[in-house]
Design an enzyme around this catalytic site. Sequence first.
Site, PDB file in Angstrom:
ATOM      1  N   GLY A 292       0.796  -1.221   0.000  1.00 24.01           N
ATOM      2  CA  GLY A 292       0.000   0.000   0.000  1.00 24.01           C
ATOM      3  C   GLY A 292       0.828   1.269   0.000  1.00 24.01           C
ATOM      4  O   GLY A 292       1.912   1.335  -0.581  1.00 24.01           O
ATOM      5  N   SER A 293       0.309   2.269   0.704  1.00 22.98           N
ATOM      6  CA  SER A 293       0.883   3.618   0.643  1.00 22.98           C
ATOM      7  C   SER A 293       2.313   3.715   1.145  1.00 22.98           C
ATOM      8  O   SER A 293       2.952   4.745   0.943  1.00 22.98           O
ATOM      9  CB  SER A 293       0.017   4.579   1.446  1.00 22.98           C
ATOM     10  OG  SER A 293      -1.278   4.583   0.924  1.00 22.98           O
ATOM     11  N   THR A 294       2.815   2.672   1.819  1.00 17.32           N
ATOM     12  CA  THR A 294       4.216   2.752   2.248  1.00 17.32           C
ATOM     13  C   THR A 294       5.112   2.891   1.020  1.00 17.32           C
ATOM     14  O   THR A 294       6.237   3.366   1.119  1.00 17.32           O
ATOM     15  CB  THR A 294       4.638   1.511   3.041  1.00 17.32           C
ATOM     16  OG1 THR A 294       4.322   0.356   2.287  1.00 17.32           O
ATOM     17  CG2 THR A 294       3.932   1.439   4.376  1.00 17.32           C
ATOM     18  N   LYS A 296       4.675   4.940  -1.246  1.00 17.55           N
ATOM     19  CA  LYS A 296       4.790   6.349  -1.638  1.00 17.55           C
ATOM     20  C   LYS A 296       6.156   6.904  -1.246  1.00 17.55           C
ATOM     21  O   LYS A 296       6.665   7.813  -1.893  1.00 17.55           O
ATOM     22  CB  LYS A 296       3.661   7.165  -1.000  1.00 17.55           C
ATOM     23  CG  LYS A 296       2.342   6.929  -1.720  1.00 17.55           C
ATOM     24  CD  LYS A 296       1.179   7.618  -1.054  1.00 17.55           C
ATOM     25  CE  LYS A 296      -0.110   7.206  -1.756  1.00 17.55           C
ATOM     26  NZ  LYS A 296      -1.282   7.335  -0.901  1.00 17.55           N
TER      27      LYS A 296
END
Lengths: 575, 126
Positions: A292-294, A296
Site C-alpha cells: 500500500g501507501s508505504t 509512496k
Amino acid sequence: MSMMSVEAQELINLEGERKTQRNLTHSRIRWVMLGLLALFCLVGGRLIQLGYANTATDFSGEARDLITATRPAILDRNGLELALDIRVPSLYAEPRRIIDVEEAVTKLTSVLPELDADWLRKRLTGDEGFVWVARELTPLQKDKIFRLGIPGLDFRTESKRYYPGGNEAAHLLGAVNRDNQGIAGFEKHLDTEDVALLQDLGLARDRALEPVRMSIDLRVQHAMTEQLADSLVRYHATAAAGVLMNVKTGEVIALASLPDFNPNEPATALEPVDGRKDARINRITAGTFELGSTFKTITMAAALDSGVVKLTDSFDARFPVRFGRFSINDFHGKHTILSVPEIYKYSSNIGTIKVMQAFGAENYRAFLTRLGFDDPLTVELPETTRSNIPAKFSEVGAATASFGAGLATTPMHMVAALGALVNGGNYVPPTLYPRTEAAAEALYRPVVSEATSERVRYLLRLNALDGSGSHGNKIAKGYRIGGKTGTAEKVIDGRYSKDKNLSIFASAFPLDAPQYAMVIMVDEAEAENERSGRTAGWNAGEMTGRIVQHIAPMLGIFPNLDATIDQALVPRELR
Amino acid sequence: MIRGLNYLLILTSFLALVGVYALKYQTVDTANEKLALQRHIEKQEGDLSLLKADWAYLNQPAHIAPIVSRHADTLGLAIIGQAQFIHITDIPMRTAQTDDDALTELFKSLDAGVDPIAVLIEASAQ
C-alpha cells in the site's frame, strides 16, 4: 682274535656310528636354531612394523552413533542462548532378549501411559535386535523404567535440540527433526553451511562446537513479539508481523510473525489457524503483500532522486485520475493543489500518480530494481520468496504501483529499501549474522544520493509529526521516529475487500542520525474503540510507537525532546 | 654351572610371568577406571547441558516478562518513560553558596571531639 677283530671292527663301527649320530644331531639343532631364528626375526620384524604403523587413536567419532550428533548452540548478539543441545535418554529394546512380552508391556505402560499397549506388544515381539520404544525421555522417567528391571530394555543418550525461548524467535530459528537435522529457518541454513559437512566427517559428534552468534537482540525480539501478540487482542487482528533492521550494517535485530509455532515441537508449525494451513508462515520473508501507501516513500525518493521533481513543486490533485473506465481517487481527499510534502503527508494517490508520471513509469520500474525489489532476499533463511512485480508497467499498472497497489513484495524487501533510503543512500543486504559497520561498508551499493536521503528523512519525519504517523509518534516522543502508513485493501476472491485491510507502518528512527528501520504489519485489524480508526496509523502506527518506546533505551538511543532537531531536518529549500 | 643358569632362567621367567600378569590386570583395572570416569564425565556433561538449558530458560525475556507483569502493580514497574532520561550535562551545578560559617562550626565541634551527627543518632535511638 677273530672275535677281537670283530669287536674292534664293531667298535670302530660303533664309534663311527656315534660320530655320524652326533653330526646329525648337531645339524638338526642347527636347523632348529635357524628355524627359530627365522621365526624370531619374523616376529621381531612384525613388531617393528607394528611399532611404525600409525594408528589413528583419536578418531572417537567413528565408533559413535549418528544420533549423538550435536549442533552448535545459537546465541543472540548479547550471548543469550536461543538454541542449545541437551542430552536426554532414549529407550530402546532388543525384542529377542525379552522373555515375557506381556509383563514388559504392562510394566512399561505404567511408567509411559502415552504408549499404546497394542503397538508396544507388536513392537516388542519378534526377533529383532534393535527397536526404538520411546525417544527423548526425562531423567525421572529413565530412572523409573530402570527400576522396572525388564531384561532386553536399555537406554541410549541422545542429543536433543532445545529452544529455551519457546515461540519467541520461532520463525528465525526454525526447527530440527528427530535426527537433529535442520528442517526450517536458521537451523536449516546452518546445515547447508558447514555443520552437515562436519557431521559427515564424524567430527561434530559428542564434541562441543563453536556457538554461532546471530544478529538478533533477544530483548528487542521479545518487545516486538509482545506488541504483535498484543495487537491480535487489542485490534482483533488475524495476524501480525514485524522486522527491525540496522540500516548501517543490514543486521536484522528482530523479526517476528504471528501466528507462530513452538520450535520444540516442530509439528505445531503446520497446525491450521481458522482452517488456514499456511497461517503460520514467516510473513516477513516468505509472504508477499501489497504494501500500500508505504510505497509512496519509494515513489517520492525516486522522483526526488531523478531531479525532475523538487520538494517545492506542486501538483494538481483536484480531480480523480482517469484511465479509460477506471478512475483513481484519494482516500482522505483534499481535492486541491498540493505541494510534494503535502501529497506525502495527506497520502494523496492522485498526487503520487502525478509525481510518478512526471519522471516516467519506466524510470520508476528501474528504480524498484535498483532498490533490490527484484532480487532474491539475502537473509539467511530458507523460507524466502521473491517479489511479485510486473516486469514492465502499463500506464495503469505504474499508476497503481506508485501507491503500492498491484505489486506484491515481502516486508523484508521493504525494510531493506527503506534502510537504504534513510542511511545516506546505500543499499546494504540484510543478514542474520553480526556484521560490523566496516564490513557492511564494503557491501554498500549506492542507490540514491545523500541529498535525496536527507529529503526522504524529512518526509518521513513530517508524516510522523503532522500526518498519519502522529499516533505512533505521540507514544515514542523524543525518539525522532518517522514513517509512512499503508492501508491496503485485501484481495479476497479476486476483488479488493472494503472491510478487510492489511495495515503497514514502515518507519525509521532516530531520524537525525538514522540507525534502525522497521516494518510492522497487522492483518485485518479492527478499531480498538469507537473513537479510534481502522487505518494503519491507529494500529500499526501505534504499535511502532510502543515498540520504539520500549526498545530505544535497549538500543542505546537517548530521547531528545529538543524541537530544533526537527527544524534541522527541514531541507534548505523549504526553510 | 649350566644347572645354576637354568634355575636362574626359570626364576626370571617365573618373575616375568608374575610381572606380566600383574601388569595385565593393572591395565584392565586402569581401563575400567577410565571407562568409569568417562561415564561420569558423560553423565556430568549431560547434567551440565540440562543445567545450561535451565539457566538459558530462566534468563529468557519470555520467561521473565510474565513475572514482571505479575508483580508490576505491587512493585510499581513500568516501561521507562522518556522523561526519566536526563543527560549528565542537564544536571544543574550547585548554585547556592556553601554555608561557610556552618562548616567552620562543624569542624570546630569535630576538633573538640563532639560529632553532631552521632549526637543526633544517639538522640533518636533513645
